[in-house]
Write a protein that holds these residues in place. Structure first.
Motif, mmCIF file in Angstrom:
data_model
loop_
_atom_site.group_PDB
_atom_site.id
_atom_site.type_symbol
_atom_site.label_atom_id
_atom_site.label_comp_id
_atom_site.label_asym_id
_atom_site.label_seq_id
_atom_site.Cartn_x
_atom_site.Cartn_y
_atom_site.Cartn_z
ATOM 1 N N UNK A 1 0.832 -1.195 0.000
ATOM 2 C CA UNK A 1 0.000 0.000 0.000
ATOM 3 C C UNK A 1 0.875 1.256 0.000
ATOM 4 N N UNK A 2 1.972 1.219 0.748
ATOM 5 C CA UNK A 2 2.879 2.362 0.805
ATOM 6 C C UNK A 2 3.465 2.672 -0.575
ATOM 7 N N UNK A 3 3.913 1.650 -1.292
ATOM 8 C CA UNK A 3 4.466 1.867 -2.629
ATOM 9 C C UNK A 3 3.394 2.348 -3.596
ATOM 10 N N UNK A 4 2.191 1.862 -3.453
ATOM 11 C CA UNK A 4 1.088 2.327 -4.299
ATOM 12 C C UNK A 4 0.825 3.820 -4.065
ATOM 13 N N UNK B 1 1.241 6.824 -6.823
ATOM 14 C CA UNK B 1 0.165 7.782 -7.066
ATOM 15 C C UNK B 1 0.692 9.206 -6.938
ATOM 16 N N UNK B 2 1.507 9.459 -5.906
ATOM 17 C CA UNK B 2 2.097 10.784 -5.729
ATOM 18 C C UNK B 2 2.961 11.138 -6.934
ATOM 19 N N UNK B 3 3.745 10.177 -7.387
ATOM 20 C CA UNK B 3 4.629 10.403 -8.529
ATOM 21 C C UNK B 3 3.839 10.759 -9.779
ATOM 22 N N UNK B 4 2.786 10.014 -10.056
ATOM 23 C CA UNK B 4 2.041 10.272 -11.290
ATOM 24 C C UNK B 4 1.370 11.645 -11.263
ATOM 25 N N UNK C 1 5.147 -0.990 -18.310
ATOM 26 C CA UNK C 1 4.444 -0.752 -17.041
ATOM 27 C C UNK C 1 2.980 -0.392 -17.282
ATOM 28 N N UNK C 2 2.126 -0.899 -16.397
ATOM 29 C CA UNK C 2 0.689 -0.647 -16.527
ATOM 30 C C UNK C 2 0.081 -0.086 -15.246
ATOM 31 N N UNK C 3 0.916 0.301 -14.263
ATOM 32 C CA UNK C 3 0.345 0.858 -13.034
ATOM 33 C C UNK C 3 -0.429 2.131 -13.376
ATOM 34 N N UNK C 4 -1.349 2.500 -12.510
ATOM 35 C CA UNK C 4 -2.179 3.672 -12.750
ATOM 36 C C UNK C 4 -1.293 4.901 -12.921
ATOM 37 N N UNK C 5 -1.395 5.540 -14.063
ATOM 38 C CA UNK C 5 -0.598 6.724 -14.354
ATOM 39 C C UNK C 5 0.640 6.458 -15.193
ATOM 40 N N UNK C 6 0.980 5.195 -15.413
ATOM 41 C CA UNK C 6 2.178 4.875 -16.193
ATOM 42 C C UNK C 6 2.094 5.447 -17.607
ATOM 43 N N UNK C 7 0.959 5.317 -18.242
ATOM 44 C CA UNK C 7 0.808 5.818 -19.615
ATOM 45 C C UNK C 7 1.021 7.326 -19.673
ATOM 46 N N UNK C 8 0.533 8.042 -18.661
ATOM 47 C CA UNK C 8 0.716 9.489 -18.615
ATOM 48 C C UNK C 8 2.178 9.857 -18.435
ATOM 49 N N UNK C 9 2.880 9.126 -17.577
ATOM 50 C CA UNK C 9 4.307 9.381 -17.366
ATOM 51 C C UNK C 9 5.088 9.113 -18.653
ATOM 52 N N UNK C 10 4.779 8.017 -19.316
ATOM 53 C CA UNK C 10 5.465 7.670 -20.561
ATOM 54 C C UNK C 10 5.203 8.737 -21.622
ATOM 55 N N UNK C 11 3.980 9.245 -21.677
ATOM 56 C CA UNK C 11 3.626 10.255 -22.675
ATOM 57 C C UNK C 11 4.379 11.567 -22.466
ATOM 58 N N UNK C 12 4.714 11.892 -21.210
ATOM 59 C CA UNK C 12 5.403 13.160 -20.950
ATOM 60 C C UNK C 12 6.921 13.028 -20.954
ATOM 61 N N UNK C 13 7.434 11.831 -21.168
ATOM 62 C CA UNK C 13 8.870 11.572 -21.096
ATOM 63 C C UNK C 13 9.632 12.310 -22.191
#
Length: 124
Positions: free
Chosen positions: A62-65, A69-72, A107-119
């Motif tokens: 839960x802590x890593x999740x 979430x904070x990161x995304x 990666x498929x965690x929630x927000x991964x696609x958004x992070x990849x798109x802004x890379x």
């Protein structure tokens, strides 16, 4: 999941030598490529690097999740190291404490696609 406390420990990660070197170059860029200075900075700010291995996303604590979430929502930047890996940074406190996330392109965690798109592409 691999968690490292020092940029020098990057050489212990299960990466190819070229990926390790590229990662170290990115992690030490803010200290004029000084591994010693980067290590000192990480110690002072309690910075860590989390390496999310492919297939680990379903077994996160839960802590890593919460961290993910904070990161995304608050990524300082995201860099595409190569076709397989991305590096993202988020700051957790005013003292500079933060963490890097090294994650696979799959990666498929929630927000991964958004992070990849802004890379942005790596400078190395």
């Amino acid at each position: 999941m691999h968690i490292i406390q020092s940029p020098a420990d990057t050489f212990c990660l299960p990466l190819s030598p070229s990926q390790q070197l590229q990662l170290v170059n990115e992690l030490t860029e803010c200290t004029d490529s000084s591994l010693t200075a980067a290590t000192t900075l990480w110690e002072e700010t309690q910075t860590q690097l989390l390496y999310l291995l492919p297939g680990e996303e379903n077994n996160l604590s839960e802590e890593l999740s919460i961290y993910l979430n904070h990161l995304t929502c608050n990524a300082e930047y995201v860099i595409q190291l190569n076709d397989a890996l991305f590096l993202a940074l988020t700051i957790l406190s005013d003292s500079g404490q933060g963490f890097y996330l090294l994650f696979p392109a799959s990666a498929t965690f929630s927000g991964a696609a958004e992070l990849i798109a802004m890379a942005e592409p790596s400078g190395y």
